[in-house]
Scaffold this motif. Sequence first.
Motif, short mmCIF file in Angstrom:
data_model
loop_
_atom_site.label_atom_id
_atom_site.label_comp_id
_atom_site.label_asym_id
_atom_site.label_seq_id
_atom_site.Cartn_x
_atom_site.Cartn_y
_atom_site.Cartn_z
N UNK A 5 -34.84 -40.59 9.00
CA UNK A 5 -33.47 -40.37 8.49
C UNK A 5 -33.39 -39.28 7.43
N UNK A 6 -33.86 -38.07 7.73
CA UNK A 6 -33.75 -36.98 6.76
C UNK A 6 -32.29 -36.60 6.53
N UNK A 7 -31.92 -36.36 5.28
CA UNK A 7 -30.53 -36.10 4.92
C UNK A 7 -30.26 -34.61 4.73
N UNK A 287 -23.14 -46.39 -1.47
CA UNK A 287 -24.32 -46.35 -0.60
C UNK A 287 -24.21 -47.33 0.56
N UNK A 288 -23.57 -48.48 0.31
CA UNK A 288 -23.39 -49.47 1.38
C UNK A 288 -22.52 -48.96 2.50
N UNK A 289 -21.47 -48.21 2.17
CA UNK A 289 -20.60 -47.65 3.20
C UNK A 289 -21.36 -46.62 4.04
N UNK A 290 -22.14 -45.79 3.37
CA UNK A 290 -22.95 -44.80 4.09
C UNK A 290 -23.93 -45.52 5.01
N UNK A 291 -24.58 -46.54 4.49
CA UNK A 291 -25.56 -47.29 5.28
C UNK A 291 -24.90 -47.92 6.50
N UNK A 292 -23.69 -48.40 6.33
CA UNK A 292 -22.99 -49.04 7.45
C UNK A 292 -22.70 -48.05 8.56
N UNK A 293 -22.29 -46.83 8.21
CA UNK A 293 -22.05 -45.79 9.21
C UNK A 293 -23.35 -45.46 9.95
N UNK A 294 -24.43 -45.37 9.23
CA UNK A 294 -25.72 -45.06 9.85
C UNK A 294 -26.13 -46.18 10.80
N UNK A 295 -25.95 -47.43 10.37
CA UNK A 295 -26.31 -48.57 11.23
C UNK A 295 -25.52 -48.54 12.54
N UNK A 296 -24.23 -48.22 12.46
CA UNK A 296 -23.41 -48.15 13.67
C UNK A 296 -23.93 -47.06 14.61
N UNK A 297 -24.30 -45.92 14.04
CA UNK A 297 -24.80 -44.82 14.86
C UNK A 297 -26.13 -45.16 15.50
N UNK A 324 -21.38 -36.61 -6.41
CA UNK A 324 -21.39 -38.05 -6.19
C UNK A 324 -21.56 -38.41 -4.73
N UNK A 325 -20.94 -37.64 -3.86
CA UNK A 325 -21.04 -37.91 -2.43
C UNK A 325 -22.44 -37.63 -1.91
N UNK A 326 -23.08 -36.57 -2.42
CA UNK A 326 -24.46 -36.29 -2.02
C UNK A 326 -25.40 -37.42 -2.44
N UNK A 327 -25.19 -37.91 -3.63
CA UNK A 327 -26.03 -39.00 -4.12
C UNK A 327 -25.81 -40.27 -3.29
N UNK A 328 -24.55 -40.52 -2.91
CA UNK A 328 -24.26 -41.69 -2.07
C UNK A 328 -24.91 -41.54 -0.70
N UNK A 334 -31.43 -44.23 2.25
CA UNK A 334 -32.61 -44.93 1.76
C UNK A 334 -32.54 -46.43 2.08
N UNK A 335 -31.34 -47.01 2.00
CA UNK A 335 -31.16 -48.42 2.32
C UNK A 335 -31.59 -48.70 3.76
N UNK A 336 -31.09 -47.88 4.69
CA UNK A 336 -31.38 -48.11 6.11
C UNK A 336 -32.84 -47.76 6.41
N UNK A 337 -33.35 -46.75 5.73
CA UNK A 337 -34.76 -46.37 5.94
C UNK A 337 -35.67 -47.54 5.58
N UNK A 338 -35.37 -48.21 4.48
CA UNK A 338 -36.17 -49.36 4.07
C UNK A 338 -36.06 -50.49 5.10
N UNK A 339 -34.87 -50.69 5.63
CA UNK A 339 -34.68 -51.71 6.64
C UNK A 339 -35.52 -51.42 7.89
N UNK A 340 -35.51 -50.17 8.31
CA UNK A 340 -36.23 -49.78 9.53
C UNK A 340 -37.74 -49.88 9.34
#
Length: 343
Positions: A5-7, A287-297, A324-328, A334-340
């Motif tokens: 998941x490189x950003x 970060x949770x909203x970003x992670x949710x979009x990634x999970x859906x994809x 702020x958006x870049x940091x999010x 990172x959240x989803x990366x840890x999950x994977x």
Amino acid sequence: MNKLLPTSTAGSLPKPSWLAQPETLWSPWKLEGEELVDGKQDALRLSLQEQEHAGLDIVGDGEQSRQHFVTTFIEHLEGVDFEHRETVRIRDRYDASVPTVVGAVSRKKPVFVEDAKFLRTQTDQLIKWALPGSMTMIDTLSDKHYKSREKLAWEFAKILNQEAKELEAAGVDIIQFDEPAFNVFFDEVNDWGMATLERAIEGLKCQTAVHICYGYGIKANTEWKKTLGSEWRQYEQIFPKLQKSNIDMISLECHNSHVPMDLLELIRGKKVMVGAIDVASNTIETPGEVANTIRKALQFVDAENLCPCTNCGMAPLPRHIARGKLQALTAGAAIVRRELLGK
């Protein structure tokens, strides 16, 4: 890059107020001569620092040396008259005063290559560089010479290929072609637009990408989006050909859009830069909203092929909002990366 998941960003970031008017597209420069040259390099350094500080894995120039993602490239070409301007409809959406093609278009010298070389000296990270695509270029001009959108697109494709090869030689790792016009002119895309994109990447050994979105977060685009209904299925018209193309990566808009996520199944196997940041809102995602979009994809994109990204460029946003958006973005990835990775 082997990182999961490189950003990255889609391209542009806000310019500092001492270089150009903030939150404005086509903003005139506030500096001149050598001061402008130095100012652009200083702004590039600052933009790079902000990307690295946010933790982005793939960085760019933030388009700090460009007034606009299309016209700055065009103004360096022969055959285009910027004094003789006409008003045209851009992507069937809004009127703009644009330059005129008055003769055969050609590229006498590199446009962004020196900027790319400078960026390469400033970082060891992967570099992505954005160029305007042929179809979006012809849609930003009045053509009095070729009098054929297709003929002019082929000429631009050759020029873009020349520039792209020199950018590759300068150390650019990923070359991206911005084609928001692909989301509008579906028949042309399938008749010859995809072929001109293939011509633009011909012979490149670096990774290639195409960015197709619903536009910057400006009023004309946000008003247009309101007319598209509850489902935005424009990608469905072009994804089948993109899936069969030689393009390595596809960058698209997802977060806060009405794009059905299952359309990503149509480009299964390609690397996908999933837009997880809304550039049409000053609200900073969690970060949770970003992670949710990634999970859906991830239901439709293999994890090793997914790159979290912004929906589009962020040039019109306030700088603190963009930061702020870049940091999010990086925190959500990172959240989803840890999950994977099960960590």
